[in-house]
Design an enzyme around this catalytic site. Sequence first.
Site, short mmCIF file in Angstrom:
data_model
loop_
_atom_site.label_atom_id
_atom_site.label_comp_id
_atom_site.label_asym_id
_atom_site.label_seq_id
_atom_site.Cartn_x
_atom_site.Cartn_y
_atom_site.Cartn_z
N TYR A 45 -1.96 0.32 10.28
CA TYR A 45 -2.10 -0.21 9.10
C TYR A 45 -0.53 0.22 8.00
O TYR A 45 0.13 -0.91 7.19
CB TYR A 45 -3.19 0.38 8.21
CG TYR A 45 -3.59 -0.13 6.70
CD1 TYR A 45 -3.71 -1.21 7.00
CD2 TYR A 45 -3.41 0.91 6.30
CE1 TYR A 45 -3.89 -1.51 5.47
CE2 TYR A 45 -3.11 0.36 4.72
CZ TYR A 45 -3.76 -0.66 4.55
OH TYR A 45 -4.01 -0.99 2.80
N SER A 82 0.85 -0.82 0.27
CA SER A 82 -0.06 -0.43 -0.12
C SER A 82 0.72 1.01 -0.15
O SER A 82 1.92 1.10 0.23
CB SER A 82 -1.09 0.28 1.41
OG SER A 82 -1.10 1.10 1.05
#
Length: 245
Positions: free
Chosen positions: A150, A137
Amino acid sequence: MTGRPVLILGARSDIAMATARRFAQAGHPLQLAARDPAALRSEAERLAAETGVTVTCHAYDALATEALEPFIDSLPDLPEVAVCAVGTMNDQATNRADLAAATRDIRSNFEGPALTLGVVANRFEARGSGTLVGISSVAGDRGRASNYVYGAAKAGFTAFLSGLRNRLAGKGVHVVTVKPGFVATKMTEGMDLPARLTAAPGQVADAIFAAVETRRNVVYTKPVWRWIMALIRALPEAVFKKTDL
């Protein structure tokens, strides 16, 4: 590569299923792996009927680390491509307040995917061929207040993939890191995402397929994310602390 099996890890996600469909359309048999393989069967049957490839379903839990090697060894064939789409995404407020939730996010986005691809990498290296694809990501490019748990897990996964790629260079095994940016999926449903920066699952699947074919190293699904994240990384810490990113 046509006809060589492709393993999709975490196959129930929107990105994973779009990727499975893209490879099946190109003639690749599929091995779909998820915690609940029964939930994959209807889609597996549909893909097999539409594309004519063999599609098998397998039980796989990225967090059951003791079962990772037996899982890989139980597959009907060692795949030529392994795509890891495993991941979860809690909001930062939840992760800050709930240690169990934060633990799941960290393990699901780093530990499980990294250890799984590490096992597959060993098998590919022994054979002398294969491609590993890890979906990371842009959140891992710099820690931000809005999602640093995250983001930290994805940063770890990105670093792992980079090291794995370096280790396997010249050994017939390639490693691709995919950074999709915003994607319109069930995971992001309800979030206010900017249309110009948001990809569809099919676009991510196309980018993965192309990266495997051309042996790309790091792929941003929408190229603009490369420049956005370069700018964010370049901000001095004193300035960055004043942002609300």
